[in-house]
Scaffold this active site. Structure first.
Site, short mmCIF file in Angstrom:
data_model
loop_
_atom_site.label_atom_id
_atom_site.label_comp_id
_atom_site.label_asym_id
_atom_site.label_seq_id
_atom_site.Cartn_x
_atom_site.Cartn_y
_atom_site.Cartn_z
N LEU A 205 -102.96 -28.00 -33.21
CA LEU A 205 -102.93 -29.42 -33.57
C LEU A 205 -101.79 -29.75 -34.53
CD1 LEU A 205 -106.77 -29.95 -34.06
CD2 LEU A 205 -105.39 -30.30 -31.99
N HIS B 181 -101.87 -35.34 -32.98
CA HIS B 181 -103.31 -35.31 -32.70
C HIS B 181 -104.09 -36.06 -33.79
CE1 HIS B 181 -101.95 -31.52 -30.58
NE2 HIS B 181 -102.58 -32.15 -29.61
N GLU C 140 -99.07 -41.49 -25.74
CA GLU C 140 -98.07 -41.96 -24.76
C GLU C 140 -96.99 -40.93 -24.51
OE1 GLU C 140 -96.60 -45.76 -25.97
OE2 GLU C 140 -98.42 -46.80 -25.28
N GLN D 39 -99.61 -38.60 -17.63
CA GLN D 39 -101.02 -38.19 -17.76
C GLN D 39 -101.88 -39.41 -18.11
OE1 GLN D 39 -102.49 -34.49 -19.84
NE2 GLN D 39 -102.76 -35.90 -21.55
O1 PAF Z 1 -102.77 -33.54 -23.18
C1 PAF Z 1 -103.43 -32.48 -23.29
O2 PAF Z 1 -103.44 -31.83 -24.34
C2 PAF Z 1 -104.24 -31.98 -22.10
O3 PAF Z 1 -103.59 -32.25 -20.90
C3 PAF Z 1 -105.68 -32.53 -22.08
C4 PAF Z 1 -105.71 -34.04 -21.92
C5 PAF Z 1 -106.40 -32.14 -23.36
C6 PAF Z 1 -106.43 -31.92 -20.90
O4 PAF Z 1 -106.49 -30.53 -20.99
#
Ligand code: PAF
Length: 279
Positions: free
Chosen positions: A33, A37, A149, A154
């Site tokens: 992290l 995060h 973002e 994703q």
């Molecule tokens: O973005 C990430 O860290 C990963 O792709 C996630 C969303 C935790 C899924 O494993």
């Protein structure tokens, strides 16, 4: 903050929270992290009464086994960092059996937006992401989930999936957090050597120069080509540098508001991604 390792314990906690009328905010992560995060966690202020951070390095989203093995891990440091925020109720760090029990054989398949950008050179990646994110939504029973973002593709795919599958969760997009030299924060940055970290600065710089040229009316194709060459000259292997619609991710030949630059480029075996909006 409680460290929870099993699905059963998590279920007991979130079932009680829902009975008590709490709203559950989720930050799904793969650990290692950083401030990015923690920003996702803070962005849930006022939007959830309980917060869960999950840490699970999801094997099925890695198309390269070496990349999975080398992905940085450090649960103790992550736990300490989250505890310091004072706002995380549960850190859910399951092992593989809690997520993929023996006999596991069901996956979410993403079509369309998974074939482009990162989906192009990471086949199956977004199926793996969609599958784990859905499982984490179900296990945590989250009402709202925050996504950065920085992983814009994703984010688009997850939003689409939530609509397509009627998942009862709100997606909260959070702008990219950057270092002082504008490099986007990423767990993968930890693997850069000191020299590569210096080189990495060229990535946001190239995007900014590219944006400036596009805003000044320079032709799109030639500008993208020039910026790609700049990155190659700086030592990157460039996977793509594209201008695309933020909504559909379709390539754009016009630098209009609502378009965004997307880049993926590697230094050695470390793949970095970034994106910046035109407007
Ligand atoms: O973005 C990430 O860290 C990963 O792709 C996630 C969303 C935790 C899924 O494993």
């Amino acid at each position: 903050m409680k460290l929870v390792r099993t699905r059963q314990e998590l279920t007991e906690i979130v079932t009680q929270w829902h009975k008590d009328g709490e709203t559950i905010g989720l930050v799904p992560t793969m650990g290692s992290l950083h401030e990015g995060h923690l920003t996702l966690v803070r962005e849930l202020d006022g939007k959830a009464t309980r917060r869960i951070v999950t840490i699970f390095v999801n094997p099925i989203q890695f198309n390269n086994p070496d990349d999975f093995q080398l992905y940085p891990r450090g649960l103790d440091a992550d736990e300490a960092l989250l505890a310091q925020t004072g706002v995380v109720d549960v850190l859910y760090a399951p092992d593989e059996t809690q997520i993929y029990p023996p006999g596991f054989c069901t996956r979410i398949t993403v079509s369309g937006p998974d074939k482009m950008l990162c989906g192009g050179d990471r086949p199956g990646h977004f199926d793996g992401v969609a599958t784990i994110v859905t499982k984490l939504f179900m296990q945590t029973r989250a009402d709202i989930a925050a996504f950065g973002e920085k992983d814009f593709q994703q984010l688009c795919i997850i939003r689409r999936m939530v609509t397509d599958l009627d998942l009862p969760v709100t997606i909260l997009p959070v702008p990219t957090v950057r270092e002082a030299d504008h490099l986007a924060l990423s767990s993968r940055n930890r693997r850069l050597t000191a020299a590569q970290r210096q080189q990495a600065t060229h990535l946001p710089q190239a995007l900014q120069d590219c944006l400036a040229a596009l805003k000044a009316g320079k032709p799109v194709a030639a500008t993208l080509e020039r910026c790609t060459q700049t990155l190659k000259d700086a030592g990157f292997a460039v996977h793509y540098l594209d201008l695309r619609s933020e909504k559909t991710l379709a390539p754009s030949e016009k630098a209009d508001p609502g378009t965004r630059l997307f880049v993926a480029a590697s230094l050695g075996d470390i793949r970095l991604i970034d994106n910046m909006p035109l407007a």
